[in-house]
Design an enzyme around this catalytic site. Structure first.
Site: not given
Length: 482
Positions: A221, A257
């Site tokens: 993330d 990401e």
């Protein structure tokens, strides 16, 4: 010059090889399985399937639906955060080595892994490295040590985080510590100090823990926020992380990401050897997929996809593209891809190189957008399995206010009984992908056929060559092959 005509409203691709005398629209091959596939399926466990009738999806629910996913053609699952957390989305982790009780237990997770292996489905999990929960034991101890001026030891927990004695942009105040800590996303999510070797050791031990339990990889993330404003240090950390994971399992899959422009993602971050989501290809306003479908401009999709592949291969021989058309941070594609546009988009991005990622419910046309409340909960609404049976149906996430009159009524199992449904279209397209491994790792070139609605690719790998043609319009198109 050969003439090829795409049939009216046909949204399945035209496929043929260099040795064939003609091409044809793909017919479903019952003998093809997901065993050698490369398409992933993102699941927000809370909204997927509830097995204990408490309104919350759980790991047992994911396990129960593995046969559905295998039948669909899915080869891998990305589980959004599953660790103990105080939020509904669970991106504020309190314990990286456990399962949130709302979702089940470690025993449930082990059972899911075993069943997934039986279904030839890999499991990767969300790993939130950028920040922890403010209620993580590390941060609780860090505040106390900071208050007591007990930060001199190298392994002190207060050195796990970044502090300031005065207010700074991106910092929140801790009354306990009488100081300010870096928290770029939320005061409940203090940023980790990734320059600290003890923090790195902690996360390497966490990687070991989950790999030993059978996880096949990780989705990382917010990788551009590890060192805010310093992409060089971000890339170095990711390179080290990738190398560590591969040293433990050479076949492990790691994807990041990175909400950045294409040049930053491919020329900087991909040098780490990691895979990355291709957000510039995927977003609505300027993305190569949705925009090309909406404007019926297939040549734009072909050109943009091939150019992104060229950029990527200039930087890394191992990193691969990962296309999406929506995820948990984006409005669902069914809200803006209307009619057969959803099928055209599915054919385009699911038959792209690398690792396409579907978002749960995408295959049934599930809708959801931030709406007037500006809440991401509306993007994470419950999966619909049946129009006549509420078994396993989950409650809305907290804060969701999506107007149900705009939601679809048919569920996944309803659609499987309808020959030309969106769900069956996804199944057919994934069948194509799983049959032709060259789609995953072949070399893509595009041909400008002189018809802007057509996206035509030549895909080669060794001595194998196939041609893949998409019609991005809603009418029959004629094009020339040299």
């Amino acid at each position: 010059m050969n003439r090829k005509t795409l049939s009216l409203l046909s949204v399945l691709p035209l496929l043929f090889s260099c040795t064939s005398t003609g091409g044809g629209f793909y017919e479903f091959d019952e003998a093809v399985t997901n065993e050698n596939g490369s398409a992933y399926y993102e699941i927000f466990v809370r909204s997927f399937y509830d097995t204990d009738d408490n309104g919350l999806g759980d790991l047992k629910g994911v396990e129960e639906k593995l046969s559905y996913l295998q039948n669909l053609g899915i080869a891998g699952i990305w589980l959004m955060p599953i660790h103990p957390s105080d939020s509904y989305h669970k991106y504020d982790v309190k314990d990286y080595r456990d399962i949130d009780p709302e979702y089940g237990t470690l025993a449930d997770f082990d059972s899911l892994i075993e069943s997934a292996n039986d279904h030839d489905i890999d499991i990767i999990i969300d790993l939130v490295i950028n920040h922890s929960s403010s209620n993580h034991p590390w941060f609780i101890a860090a505040q106390q040590q900071k208050r007591d001026n007990a930060c001199s030891a190298a392994d002190s927990k207060c050195n796990y985080y970044n502090w300031s004695d005065s207010p700074k942009t991106g910092y929140a105040r801790s009354d306990t510590a009488n100081a300010y800590y870096e928290a770029r996303f939320s005061s409940s999510m203090p940023d980790m100090n990734l320059d600290n070797d003890y923090v790195v050791d902690e996360f390497e031990a966490i990687v070991d823990f989950w790999l030993e339990r059978g996880v096949k990889g990780f989705r990382l993330d917010a990788v551009t926020s590890f060192y805010t404003g310093n992409s060089t240090k971000n890339v170095q950390f990711l390179t080290n992380f990738q190398n560590y994971v591969k040293s433990k399992n050479p076949d492990a899959f790691v994807i990041g990401e990175a909400w950045e422009n294409l040049n930053n993602v491919f020329y900087q971050y991909a040098s780490s050897g990691m895979n990355f989501f291709n957000f510039p290809m995927s977003e609505l306003n300027y993305g190569g997929t949705a925009k090309s479908v909406q404007t019926m401009y297939g040549i734009n999709f072909a050109r943009t996809l091939v150019n992104s592949e060229v950029q990527l291969k200039q930087v890394s021989s191992v990193a691969k593209n990962a296309l999406i058309i929506s995820n948990h941070d984006m409005d669902r594609s069914a809200g803006y891809l209307l009619g057969d546009q959803g099928k055209i988009a599915a054919s385009a991005y699911l038959l792209s190189p690398g690792y396409p990622f579907m978002y749960y419910g995408e295959e049934i046309g599930l809708k959801g957008s931030r709406g007037g409340a500006m809440t991401d909960a509306n993007r994470r609404l419950p999966m619909i399995w049946s129009s006549t049976d509420d078994e396993g149906m989950c409650d809305n996430p907290p804060g969701a206010d999506y107007d149900t009159q705009y939601q679809i009524t048919n569920g996944a199992y309803d659609n499987l009984e309808i020959e030309n449904s969106l769900t069956n279209h996804y199944k057919k397209v994934l069948n194509v992908r799983n049959k032709y491994g060259i789609i995953h790792d072949g070399l893509y070139n595009y041909t400008d056929t002189g018809n802007d609605a057509i996206a035509m690719f030549t895909i080669t790998k060794g001595s194998e060559t196939i041609y893949l043609v998409h019609n991005f319009s809603n009418v029959a198109q004629t094009f020339d092959l040299g």
